[in-house]
Design a protein around this motif. Structure first.
Motif, short mmCIF file in Angstrom:
data_model
loop_
_atom_site.label_atom_id
_atom_site.label_comp_id
_atom_site.label_asym_id
_atom_site.label_seq_id
_atom_site.Cartn_x
_atom_site.Cartn_y
_atom_site.Cartn_z
N MET A 191 22.52 55.35 40.28
CA MET A 191 21.92 54.05 40.58
C MET A 191 22.41 53.51 41.92
O MET A 191 23.62 53.49 42.18
CB MET A 191 22.28 53.03 39.49
CG MET A 191 21.49 53.16 38.20
SD MET A 191 19.72 52.89 38.42
CE MET A 191 19.71 51.20 39.01
N PRO A 192 21.49 53.04 42.78
CA PRO A 192 21.94 52.31 43.98
C PRO A 192 22.74 51.08 43.57
O PRO A 192 22.41 50.41 42.59
CB PRO A 192 20.61 51.91 44.65
CG PRO A 192 19.58 52.83 44.09
CD PRO A 192 20.03 53.15 42.69
N ALA A 193 23.80 50.78 44.31
CA ALA A 193 24.72 49.72 43.91
C ALA A 193 24.04 48.36 43.79
O ALA A 193 24.45 47.53 42.97
CB ALA A 193 25.87 49.63 44.90
N ASP A 194 23.02 48.13 44.58
CA ASP A 194 22.39 46.80 44.61
C ASP A 194 21.19 46.67 43.69
O ASP A 194 20.48 45.67 43.74
CB ASP A 194 21.97 46.43 46.04
CG ASP A 194 20.92 47.39 46.61
OD1 ASP A 194 20.72 48.49 46.03
OD2 ASP A 194 20.30 47.03 47.63
N TRP A 232 33.18 55.88 39.38
CA TRP A 232 34.44 55.98 40.13
C TRP A 232 34.74 54.67 40.85
O TRP A 232 35.07 54.63 42.04
CB TRP A 232 34.40 57.16 41.11
CG TRP A 232 34.35 58.48 40.43
CD1 TRP A 232 33.23 59.16 40.06
CD2 TRP A 232 35.47 59.27 40.01
NE1 TRP A 232 33.56 60.34 39.43
CE2 TRP A 232 34.93 60.44 39.39
CE3 TRP A 232 36.85 59.13 40.10
CZ2 TRP A 232 35.75 61.43 38.86
CZ3 TRP A 232 37.66 60.12 39.58
CH2 TRP A 232 37.11 61.25 38.97
N GLU A 233 34.58 53.58 40.11
CA GLU A 233 34.88 52.25 40.62
C GLU A 233 35.82 51.56 39.64
O GLU A 233 36.09 52.08 38.55
CB GLU A 233 33.59 51.44 40.78
CG GLU A 233 32.61 52.03 41.78
CD GLU A 233 31.27 51.32 41.78
OE1 GLU A 233 30.43 51.65 42.64
OE2 GLU A 233 31.04 50.46 40.91
N THR A 234 36.30 50.39 40.01
CA THR A 234 37.08 49.60 39.07
C THR A 234 36.15 48.68 38.28
O THR A 234 35.05 48.35 38.75
CB THR A 234 38.11 48.74 39.81
OG1 THR A 234 37.42 47.75 40.59
CG2 THR A 234 39.00 49.59 40.70
N PRO A 235 36.55 48.25 37.09
CA PRO A 235 35.74 47.28 36.35
C PRO A 235 35.49 46.01 37.15
O PRO A 235 34.41 45.41 37.05
CB PRO A 235 36.57 47.01 35.10
CG PRO A 235 37.38 48.24 34.90
CD PRO A 235 37.71 48.71 36.29
N GLU A 236 36.47 45.61 37.95
CA GLU A 236 36.30 44.41 38.77
C GLU A 236 35.21 44.60 39.82
O GLU A 236 34.44 43.67 40.11
CB GLU A 236 37.63 44.06 39.45
CG GLU A 236 38.72 43.59 38.50
CD GLU A 236 39.37 44.72 37.71
OE1 GLU A 236 40.03 44.43 36.69
OE2 GLU A 236 39.21 45.91 38.11
N VAL A 238 32.59 46.63 39.49
CA VAL A 238 31.32 46.61 38.75
C VAL A 238 30.93 45.17 38.43
O VAL A 238 29.77 44.77 38.59
CB VAL A 238 31.42 47.45 37.46
CG1 VAL A 238 30.18 47.26 36.59
CG2 VAL A 238 31.60 48.93 37.81
N ALA A 239 31.89 44.38 37.97
CA ALA A 239 31.61 42.98 37.63
C ALA A 239 31.13 42.21 38.85
O ALA A 239 30.14 41.47 38.79
CB ALA A 239 32.86 42.32 37.06
N ALA A 240 31.81 42.39 39.99
CA ALA A 240 31.43 41.65 41.20
C ALA A 240 30.06 42.07 41.71
O ALA A 240 29.25 41.23 42.11
CB ALA A 240 32.49 41.88 42.29
N GLN A 241 29.79 43.39 41.68
CA GLN A 241 28.51 43.88 42.18
C GLN A 241 27.35 43.40 41.31
O GLN A 241 26.31 42.95 41.80
CB GLN A 241 28.51 45.41 42.24
CG GLN A 241 27.22 46.01 42.79
CD GLN A 241 27.02 45.72 44.25
OE1 GLN A 241 27.82 46.15 45.09
NE2 GLN A 241 25.96 44.98 44.59
N THR A 242 27.52 43.50 39.99
CA THR A 242 26.42 43.10 39.10
C THR A 242 26.24 41.59 39.05
O THR A 242 25.13 41.11 38.84
CB THR A 242 26.64 43.67 37.69
OG1 THR A 242 27.93 43.30 37.19
CG2 THR A 242 26.53 45.20 37.70
#
Length: 253
Positions: A191-194, A232-236, A238-242
């Motif tokens: 998935m693209p991050a945005d 391969w990211e942190t939960p933080e 993922v939370a900030a991006q979403t």
């Protein structure tokens, strides 16, 4: 901080403690919640909750299960709700060929009517698609200016490409944590991050390790942790991006 982009706190399963549960969400790290209706009554409840809590927003729409009940006056009432400042999308709308609680032709007609409303009001849509991928995509393509998100995503990699090509978003629930969900890891990794969001679909789709219990927005952290491991990211992160993706999609400052 998390954005639960799809949670049915209008559900009768929260009847006994709805306000208490919602009041506890900021302390649980939940910054924003969007509650989509599934019919006129639940859309009104969602809109009322959005007025009561600063961090709650709403969507108004008719779920395919309820499509057979729709009349001109019904749709006029949905449109009226959509004009409220804290109603940010039309949804939950779409097609469901698994249960067929409403005739398929009626589902398609009501779905198309709500897509037309979204086009006319320049609002995004929240899509329910179950075992109706081809018809969903055909109707989606008839409204190229409408922006949407497919919620509780369970589609194939090929369908993912079609949705992303159309400029739409995809939202993932606690079902990604289920052991039998073999498609989710590959799709999440690609998935693209945005272009993705997270949701609980409360009170349903409770993630592992609480599967079987009533779901609520405080369980978003388990979805973020699972996705972080895949990407391969942190939960933080993922939370900030979403959170950013959800605010941008729904037009929330």
């Amino acid at each position: 901080m998390y954005f639960d982009t799809h949670a049915h706190f209008d559900s009768e399963k929260f009847e006994a403690d709805r306000l208490d549960v919602l009041s506890a969400m900021p302390a649980a790290g939940v910054e924003l919640i969007l509650d989509p209706g599934s019919d006129l009554a639940t859309s009104r409840t969602a809109a009322a909750l959005a007025e009561q809590f600063d961090y709650v927003y709403a969507a108004a729409g008719v779920h395919p299960h309820e499509a057979e009940d729709v009349s001109d006056s019904y749709m006029a009432a949905i449109e009226e709700l959509c004009r409220l400042p804290k109603v940010k999308a039309i949804g939950e709308i779409g097609l469901d060929y698994h249960y067929d609680f409403s005739p398929r032709q009626t589902q398609r007609e009501v779905f198309a009517a709500q897509m037309a409303l979204a086009r006319d009001l320049d609002m995004p849509v929240i899509i329910h698609d179950r075992e109706a991928h081809e018809d969903f995509l055909n109707i989606m393509r008839q409204f190229p200016t409408v922006r949407g998100v497919v919620h509780c995503y369970s589609g194939s990699l090929e369908m993912t490409r079609d949705i992303l090509k159309a400029g739409w978003n995809i939202s993932f629930t606690g079902s990604v944590t289920f052991k039998n969900n073999k498609k989710a890891p590959g799709i999440l990794a690609a998935m693209p991050a945005d272009r993705y969001m997270i949701e609980t679909d409360s009170p349903y789709m409770t993630p592992v390790p609480h599967r079987g219990k009533r779901n609520d927005s405080s369980y978003l952290k388990y979805i973020a942790e699972f996705i972080a491991g895949i990407r391969w990211e942190t939960p933080e992160e993922v939370a900030a991006q979403t959170l950013e993706n959800g605010k941008r999609f729904f037009g929330i400052d």
